[in-house]
Design an enzyme around this catalytic site. Structure first.
Site, PDB file in Angstrom:
ATOM      1  N   TYR A 101       0.864  -1.188   0.000  1.00  0.00           N
ATOM      2  CA  TYR A 101       0.000   0.000   0.000  1.00  0.00           C
ATOM      3  C   TYR A 101       0.897   1.234   0.000  1.00  0.00           C
ATOM      4  O   TYR A 101       1.906   1.292   0.700  1.00  0.00           O
ATOM      5  CB  TYR A 101      -0.909   0.037   1.229  1.00  0.00           C
ATOM      6  N   GLU A 189      -3.517   7.603  -3.745  1.00  0.00           N
ATOM      7  CA  GLU A 189      -3.415   6.263  -3.177  1.00  0.00           C
ATOM      8  C   GLU A 189      -3.145   5.238  -4.267  1.00  0.00           C
ATOM      9  O   GLU A 189      -3.772   5.274  -5.331  1.00  0.00           O
ATOM     10  CB  GLU A 189      -4.729   5.940  -2.453  1.00  0.00           C
TER      11      GLU A 189
END
Length: 375
Positions: A101, A189
């Protein structure tokens, strides 16, 4: 402002961030040609402005072009958290060795930007923050000072297993950060930021949000705006210079000042009601603004009553009162309206409205209690 994954990946590509080949289609049969060009083994992904696509059936693997068409048929028209899928993204299926991530967020608590990194990619980061917070590495940046290069490499080394991956992640981070600053982002993101063959890291998903207040500086970003992000009420309010956000309650709110509007919604909840909207008419005394605000609110079928809460500073209460009278002459308003006026020319404003038969109050608590009861 939010954009779709395919739009975010186009932006990533402009900044040199590694992404896959992609194609966007709006009809299932149109998935065949790009799937064939990509070798048949592809991912078919719904393009909606909400999360949870995978759990909702909006992300599917296809092993042939024919199967890509079938998967596209199953996804187009799907309802995902209230959004109907109209576009799908076709991209090559990747042989993923590991998922990470990678994110940047505007952090009001630190008055800066926070990078979040994790070895646990591919999962809901909000859930991870609650259940396994130790698996998220945070790196804080003061935009006035720029990125601490030594600190950044230290944070990346905690997440990525080899110097080769750290170097790749470092380059991606620098480019993401440049994009974040230059395009006035509030969130960037990559999830998953995936390790594939030959020790290569790729952005297999992309999410980017922008600060609406900075869009005037970015015509290219403004062009990416998706109508489905905004309700018809929000679009109409924007045309008239009103700050408006749709909600799900039954009490329509017209307030001057964002802080007072937020407080008004809180007090409505305190008294057992639910606001139908946030609406700030601003500091103007223009009666036309009040007229447009009422027109938008009465068009919402969920609204059962309307609360108008005006604290007159620059705004004159008598002008607001005249705007309300103007609205009643031009619009058929069947909803009960409760009005609270205090401040500049409040006595004059209350007299105008009382003479016209409106329910008027000086105290906000009294006004809110009344509007909740009639709703």
């Amino acid at each position: 402002m939010k954009i779709h994954e395919f739009q975010a990946k186009e932006l990533f590509k402009k900044y040199g961030i590694p992404v896959q080949e992609q194609a966007v289609v709006t009809a299932a049969e149109d998935a065949r040609e790009p799937a064939e060009k990509m070798g048949g083994f592809v991912v078919v992904k719904a393009q909606v402005l909400v999360g949870g696509r995978g759990k909702a059936g909006g992300v599917k693997i296809a092993k042939t072009a024919d199967e890509a068409v079938e998967k596209a048929k199953a996804i187009i028209g799907l309802d995902i958290k209230g959004e109907i899928v109209e576009k799908i993204l076709i991209s090559p299926a990747a042989d993923i060795k590991k998922e990470y991530y990678f994110g940047l967020i505007l952090d009001r608590a630190t008055k800066g930007i926070t990078a979040m990194l994790s070895k646990a990619g591919g999962v809901d980061i909000e859930e991870l923050a609650v259940t396994r917070p130790s698996e998220i590495v945070r790196f804080h940046i003061n935009p006035a000072h720029g990125v601490d290069e030594v600190g950044l490499r230290k944070a990346l080394t905690e997440v990525f297993e080899s110097p080769t991956l750290v170097d790749q992640a470092y380059e991606t981070f620098k480019r993401l950060y440049s994009m974040f600053i230059e395009k006035d982002c509030s969130l960037v993101e990559i999830n998953p930021y995936a390790l594939i063959e030959d020790e290569k890291l790729l952005a297999l998903d992309a999410k980017v949000n922008f600060d609406d207040n900075a869009l005037f500086r970015h015509a290219d970003i403004e062009e990416m705006k998706n109508p489905e992000e905004y309700s018809a009420d929000e679009i109409e309010a924007k045309k008239h210079g009103l700050s408006f956000v749709s909600m799900d309650g039954e009490i329509g709110c017209i307030v001057n000042g964002a802080g007072l509007a937020m407080a008004t919604m809180d007090i409505i909840k305190l008294y057992g009601g639910t606001p139908a909207n946030f609406l700030d008419v601003g500091g103007s005394s223009n009666p036309e603004k009040v007229l447009n605000a009422i027109r938008i609110i009465v068009g919402n079928p969920k609204v059962k009553a309307i609360l108008i809460n005006i604290f007159g500073g620059i705004t004159r209460c008598d002008d607001i009162a005249n705007g309300i009278i103007m609205a009643t002459k031009q619009i058929n308003i069947e909803h009960p309206i409760v009005i609270r006026l205090i401040g500049t020319n409040d006595a004059e404003g209350r007299k105008i409205l009382t003479d016209a038969g409106f329910e008027v109050a000086e105290e906000l608590g009294v006004a809110v209690e009344k509007v909740v009861s009639v709703a």
